[in-house]
Motif scaffolding. Structure first.
Motif, PDB file in Angstrom:
ATOM      1  N   ASP A   1      -5.955   4.736   4.051  1.00 35.24           N
ATOM      2  CA  ASP A   1      -6.942   5.755   4.418  1.00 35.24           C
ATOM      3  C   ASP A   1      -6.388   7.168   4.232  1.00 35.24           C
ATOM      4  O   ASP A   1      -6.580   8.066   5.067  1.00 35.24           O
ATOM      5  CB  ASP A   1      -7.415   5.574   5.877  1.00 35.24           C
ATOM      6  N   GLY A   2      -5.614   7.338   3.159  1.00 34.36           N
ATOM      7  CA  GLY A   2      -5.124   8.655   2.804  1.00 34.36           C
ATOM      8  C   GLY A   2      -3.843   9.071   3.489  1.00 34.36           C
ATOM      9  O   GLY A   2      -3.342  10.174   3.249  1.00 34.36           O
ATOM     10  N   THR A   3      -3.270   8.233   4.337  1.00 32.08           N
ATOM     11  CA  THR A   3      -2.028   8.603   5.006  1.00 32.08           C
ATOM     12  C   THR A   3      -0.919   7.610   4.665  1.00 32.08           C
ATOM     13  O   THR A   3      -1.156   6.409   4.575  1.00 32.08           O
ATOM     14  CB  THR A   3      -2.209   8.657   6.545  1.00 32.08           C
ATOM     15  N   ALA A   4       0.274   8.146   4.475  1.00 29.92           N
ATOM     16  CA  ALA A   4       1.415   7.301   4.138  1.00 29.92           C
ATOM     17  C   ALA A   4       2.050   6.688   5.380  1.00 29.92           C
ATOM     18  O   ALA A   4       2.906   5.803   5.272  1.00 29.92           O
ATOM     19  CB  ALA A   4       2.464   8.109   3.370  1.00 29.92           C
ATOM     20  N   ARG A   5       1.653   7.155   6.541  1.00 30.14           N
ATOM     21  CA  ARG A   5       2.191   6.622   7.792  1.00 30.14           C
ATOM     22  C   ARG A   5       1.043   6.235   8.723  1.00 30.14           C
ATOM     23  O   ARG A   5       0.762   6.908   9.707  1.00 30.14           O
ATOM     24  CB  ARG A   5       3.095   7.647   8.473  1.00 30.14           C
ATOM     25  N   PRO A   6       0.377   5.144   8.405  1.00 28.22           N
ATOM     26  CA  PRO A   6      -0.781   4.732   9.196  1.00 28.22           C
ATOM     27  C   PRO A   6      -0.357   4.169  10.554  1.00 28.22           C
ATOM     28  O   PRO A   6       0.769   3.717  10.737  1.00 28.22           O
ATOM     29  CB  PRO A   6      -1.423   3.649   8.339  1.00 28.22           C
ATOM     30  N   THR A   7      -1.261   4.153  11.483  1.00 28.41           N
ATOM     31  CA  THR A   7      -1.015   3.506  12.766  1.00 28.41           C
ATOM     32  C   THR A   7      -1.195   1.997  12.602  1.00 28.41           C
ATOM     33  O   THR A   7      -1.743   1.520  11.599  1.00 28.41           O
ATOM     34  CB  THR A   7      -1.998   4.013  13.831  1.00 28.41           C
TER      35      THR A   7
ATOM     36  N   ALA B   1       0.832  -1.205   0.000  1.00 28.04           N
ATOM     37  CA  ALA B   1       0.000   0.000   0.000  1.00 28.04           C
ATOM     38  C   ALA B   1       0.864   1.250   0.000  1.00 28.04           C
ATOM     39  O   ALA B   1       1.844   1.354   0.741  1.00 28.04           O
ATOM     40  CB  ALA B   1      -0.908  -0.004   1.228  1.00 28.04           C
ATOM     41  N   GLU B   2       0.475   2.193  -0.864  1.00 31.57           N
ATOM     42  CA  GLU B   2       1.184   3.482  -0.872  1.00 31.57           C
ATOM     43  C   GLU B   2       0.655   4.374   0.244  1.00 31.57           C
ATOM     44  O   GLU B   2       1.418   5.079   0.914  1.00 31.57           O
ATOM     45  CB  GLU B   2       1.020   4.171  -2.224  1.00 31.57           C
ATOM     46  N   THR B   3      -0.649   4.298   0.456  1.00 31.99           N
ATOM     47  CA  THR B   3      -1.284   5.016   1.566  1.00 31.99           C
ATOM     48  C   THR B   3      -2.372   4.128   2.169  1.00 31.99           C
ATOM     49  O   THR B   3      -2.888   3.220   1.504  1.00 31.99           O
ATOM     50  CB  THR B   3      -1.927   6.342   1.109  1.00 31.99           C
TER      51      THR B   3
END
Length: 252
Positions: A85-91, A81-83
């Motif tokens: 839910d729209g974030t590149a650094r997910p929890t 995955a590149e992102t």
């Protein structure tokens, strides 16, 4: 010399592991005897999605994944995955929830294992996964821990993305489908054999040393006998014979 032999024999046994780059030291043991899922459990699909475009050699990537499938009966799927839910650094919780959502979108069976992988942008990575109900008989908590260990092991190695993921799945499949045997029975057997050899060598040395000392003693005794004058032996016949020779000499 004996200590060197013992060390040479035992050291490889204590270096428990093998297989793959860097061996298997540090990889969790497989303690569960797992049976592969029956044929037909999987509605076979593609093997990966690559959003950031990391994969250039799909054959190299899927080779190890297909071996995992053959060994376990569980089809793996890698979602890079590149992102999330729209974030590149997910929890961690966000990427795990994302994996659960993707499973129902990608598969129509309960025999897949989905790994969602995301670069955290700081020289590391984040992972989430989702396991079908059938696949959980193979990909239990222990198996997931083994997969995580192999990801950590190979992530820092100097290899391409295809090889990294392929090798991780291949080695995980091999390990989780084989109960990891303890090295101690082999170590104990070797210790017994080496100890027996040492005892035999010690006994042979003791026998040789005693035989050598006995031979030296006999040699010294023989030398003493040969170097002792005949008169000292107390043989009356010898003394009489010597006296007779002396009398004959005087008469002449």
């Amino acid at each position: 010399m004996i200590l060197v032999v013992i060390g040479t024999v035992l050291l490889p046994l204590f270096s428990f592991g093998g297989g793959g780059s860097g061996g298997s030291s540090g990889i969790a043991k497989s303690t569960v005897e797992r049976q592969p899922l029956p044929a037909g459990a999987v509605n076979e699909t593609a093997y990966y999605t690559d959003e950031p475009g990391w994969i250039s050699n799909s054959g190299e990537l899927t080779a190890g994944m297909k071996r995992f499938y053959k060994q376990t009966g569980v089809q793996p799927y890698l979602y890079i995955a590149e992102t999330v839910d729209g974030t590149a650094r997910p929890t961690a919780s966000a990427i795990q929830a994302y994996a659960e959502t993707l499973y129902s979108q990608l598969f129509t069976d309960e025999a897949h294992f989905l790994l969602v992988f995301c670069d955290n942008g700081s020289g590391g990575y984040m992972c989430g996964y989702s396991v079908g109900a059938q696949a959980k008989t193979i990909m239990d908590d222990e198996a997931l821990g083994i997969l995580a260990d192999y990801l950590d092991r190979y992530y820092s190695d100097d290899m391409g993305d295809e090889e990294f993921f392929s090798l991780t799945f291949e080695k995980t499949g091999e390990r989780i489908m084989t109960v990891t045997r303890s090295p101690w029975p082999a170590v104990l057997t070797t210790v017994v054999v080496v100890t027996a050899v040492v005892i035999v060598v010690a006994l042979l040395y003791k026998w040789w040393k005693h035989a050598k000392e006995q031979k030296n003693l006999e040699a010294r005794q023989t030398a003493e006998i040969l170097n002792t004058p005949l008169e000292k032996f107390g043989d009356t016949e010898v003394e009489d014979l010597a006296k007779k020779y002396e009398d004959d000499t005087k008469e002449e």
